[in-house]
Design a protein around this motif. Sequence first.
Motif, PDB file in Angstrom:
ATOM      1  N   SER A  12       0.833  -1.195   0.000  1.00 26.26           N
ATOM      2  CA  SER A  12       0.000   0.000   0.000  1.00 26.26           C
ATOM      3  C   SER A  12       0.872   1.251   0.000  1.00 26.26           C
ATOM      4  CB  SER A  12      -0.932   0.010   1.214  1.00 26.26           C
ATOM      5  OG  SER A  12      -0.169   0.186   2.386  1.00 26.26           O
ATOM      6  N   MET A  13       0.262   2.399  -0.247  1.00 23.36           N
ATOM      7  CA  MET A  13       0.983   3.667  -0.320  1.00 23.36           C
ATOM      8  C   MET A  13       1.584   4.086   1.022  1.00 23.36           C
ATOM      9  SD  MET A  13       1.288   4.730  -3.316  1.00 23.36           S
ATOM     10  CE  MET A  13       1.860   6.381  -3.013  1.00 23.36           C
ATOM     11  N   GLN A  14       1.163   3.489   2.116  1.00 25.01           N
ATOM     12  CA  GLN A  14       1.738   3.861   3.411  1.00 25.01           C
ATOM     13  C   GLN A  14       3.213   3.493   3.506  1.00 25.01           C
ATOM     14  OE1 GLN A  14      -0.818   1.548   6.007  1.00 25.01           O
ATOM     15  NE2 GLN A  14       0.853   0.186   6.542  1.00 25.01           N
ATOM     16  N   PHE A  15       3.696   2.642   2.613  1.00 26.70           N
ATOM     17  CA  PHE A  15       5.100   2.232   2.608  1.00 26.70           C
ATOM     18  C   PHE A  15       5.954   3.039   1.631  1.00 26.70           C
ATOM     19  CE2 PHE A  15       2.934  -1.538   4.233  1.00 26.70           C
ATOM     20  CZ  PHE A  15       3.717  -1.828   5.340  1.00 26.70           C
ATOM     21  N   PHE A  24      13.281  -6.951  -2.445  1.00 23.11           N
ATOM     22  CA  PHE A  24      12.277  -6.115  -1.796  1.00 23.11           C
ATOM     23  C   PHE A  24      10.883  -6.717  -1.977  1.00 23.11           C
ATOM     24  CE2 PHE A  24       9.192  -2.699  -1.798  1.00 23.11           C
ATOM     25  CZ  PHE A  24       9.489  -2.074  -0.608  1.00 23.11           C
ATOM     26  N   GLY A  25      10.125  -6.772  -0.884  1.00 29.56           N
ATOM     27  CA  GLY A  25       8.743  -7.243  -0.931  1.00 29.56           C
ATOM     28  C   GLY A  25       8.579  -8.748  -0.836  1.00 29.56           C
ATOM     29  N   PHE A  26       9.677  -9.494  -0.771  1.00 24.55           N
ATOM     30  CA  PHE A  26       9.578 -10.943  -0.703  1.00 24.55           C
ATOM     31  C   PHE A  26       9.337 -11.415   0.720  1.00 24.55           C
ATOM     32  CE2 PHE A  26      11.252 -13.495  -4.481  1.00 24.55           C
ATOM     33  CZ  PHE A  26      10.615 -12.684  -5.367  1.00 24.55           C
ATOM     34  N   LEU A  27       8.832 -12.615   0.811  1.00 22.42           N
ATOM     35  CA  LEU A  27       8.579 -13.256   2.094  1.00 22.42           C
ATOM     36  C   LEU A  27       9.908 -13.589   2.773  1.00 22.42           C
ATOM     37  CD1 LEU A  27       6.540 -14.663   4.047  1.00 22.42           C
ATOM     38  CD2 LEU A  27       6.907 -16.722   2.697  1.00 22.42           C
ATOM     39  N   VAL A  28      10.037 -13.203   4.023  1.00 28.29           N
ATOM     40  CA  VAL A  28      11.207 -13.535   4.831  1.00 28.29           C
ATOM     41  C   VAL A  28      10.724 -14.037   6.186  1.00 28.29           C
ATOM     42  CG1 VAL A  28      12.796 -11.922   3.711  1.00 28.29           C
ATOM     43  CG2 VAL A  28      11.438 -11.151   5.647  1.00 28.29           C
ATOM     44  N   TYR A  29      11.595 -14.666   6.910  1.00 24.40           N
ATOM     45  CA  TYR A  29      11.258 -15.164   8.236  1.00 24.40           C
ATOM     46  C   TYR A  29      12.160 -14.494   9.264  1.00 24.40           C
ATOM     47  CZ  TYR A  29       8.427 -18.679   5.965  1.00 24.40           C
ATOM     48  OH  TYR A  29       7.462 -19.303   5.226  1.00 24.40           O
ATOM     49  N   ALA A  30      11.567 -13.953  10.299  1.00 23.27           N
ATOM     50  CA  ALA A  30      12.312 -13.295  11.369  1.00 23.27           C
ATOM     51  C   ALA A  30      12.373 -14.234  12.570  1.00 23.27           C
ATOM     52  CB  ALA A  30      11.636 -11.989  11.761  1.00 23.27           C
ATOM     53  N   HIS A  31      13.547 -14.315  13.169  1.00 24.51           N
ATOM     54  CA  HIS A  31      13.716 -15.151  14.352  1.00 24.51           C
ATOM     55  C   HIS A  31      13.041 -14.474  15.549  1.00 24.51           C
ATOM     56  CE1 HIS A  31      15.712 -16.694  17.949  1.00 24.51           C
ATOM     57  NE2 HIS A  31      15.835 -17.812  17.263  1.00 24.51           N
ATOM     58  N   VAL A  32      12.242 -15.231  16.260  1.00 24.13           N
ATOM     59  CA  VAL A  32      11.609 -14.741  17.485  1.00 24.13           C
ATOM     60  C   VAL A  32      11.856 -15.755  18.595  1.00 24.13           C
ATOM     61  CG1 VAL A  32       9.831 -13.359  16.356  1.00 24.13           C
ATOM     62  CG2 VAL A  32       9.380 -15.753  16.841  1.00 24.13           C
ATOM     63  N   ASN A  33      11.821 -15.290  19.812  1.00 23.17           N
ATOM     64  CA  ASN A  33      12.019 -16.163  20.950  1.00 23.17           C
ATOM     65  C   ASN A  33      10.889 -15.906  21.932  1.00 23.17           C
ATOM     66  OD1 ASN A  33      13.033 -17.949  22.765  1.00 23.17           O
ATOM     67  ND2 ASN A  33      14.857 -16.763  23.285  1.00 23.17           N
ATOM     68  N   ASP A  34       9.740 -16.513  21.664  1.00 25.60           N
ATOM     69  CA  ASP A  34       8.561 -16.307  22.501  1.00 25.60           C
ATOM     70  C   ASP A  34       8.335 -17.437  23.499  1.00 25.60           C
ATOM     71  OD1 ASP A  34       8.013 -13.913  21.242  1.00 25.60           O
ATOM     72  OD2 ASP A  34       6.648 -14.806  19.793  1.00 25.60           O
ATOM     73  N   GLY A  35       9.249 -18.353  23.581  1.00 26.52           N
ATOM     74  CA  GLY A  35       9.110 -19.473  24.512  1.00 26.52           C
ATOM     75  C   GLY A  35       9.481 -20.778  23.844  1.00 26.52           C
ATOM     76  N   LYS A  36       9.728 -21.780  24.658  1.00 23.19           N
ATOM     77  CA  LYS A  36      10.193 -23.070  24.138  1.00 23.19           C
ATOM     78  C   LYS A  36       9.222 -23.728  23.175  1.00 23.19           C
ATOM     79  CE  LYS A  36      13.269 -24.665  27.761  1.00 23.19           C
ATOM     80  NZ  LYS A  36      13.508 -25.716  28.736  1.00 23.19           N
ATOM     81  N   LEU A  37       7.944 -23.618  23.458  1.00 17.99           N
ATOM     82  CA  LEU A  37       6.963 -24.330  22.640  1.00 17.99           C
ATOM     83  C   LEU A  37       6.317 -23.460  21.570  1.00 17.99           C
ATOM     84  CD1 LEU A  37       5.296 -26.417  25.473  1.00 17.99           C
ATOM     85  CD2 LEU A  37       7.102 -27.114  23.892  1.00 17.99           C
TER      86      LEU A  37
END
Length: 103
Positions: A24-27, A69-82
């Motif tokens: 969208s134009m907000q980016f 630019f604009g492609f799907l990527v995965y960000a590492h998160v650490n929200d808990g073991k499970l």
Amino acid sequence: MVIEGMNQTLMQHARCMQIFANLSMQFWAKVVNIAFYLVNRSPSTAINLKTHQEVWSGKPFDYSGLCIFGFLVYAHVNDGKLEPMAMKCIFVGYATRVKGYQL
């Protein structure tokens, strides 16, 4: 005038990138920033096919860290073991002053 030519170049790059990424134009500010980033790291015939970055720093640019630019990527998160260790994001730019990306 050189400034008008650069503005037109940035806007053409940004328009194509934004349409390709279906954002969208907000980016628009992030899109123009990444267009500027890429133009400064692209070879130029005016400086014997060197990049602006190379002329400025004296070192060739390392393209291995570029993402699409604009492609799907995965960000590492650490929200808990499970919990999942990554979340889906869209690549919208490079972080400043650190080696990493903005998601």
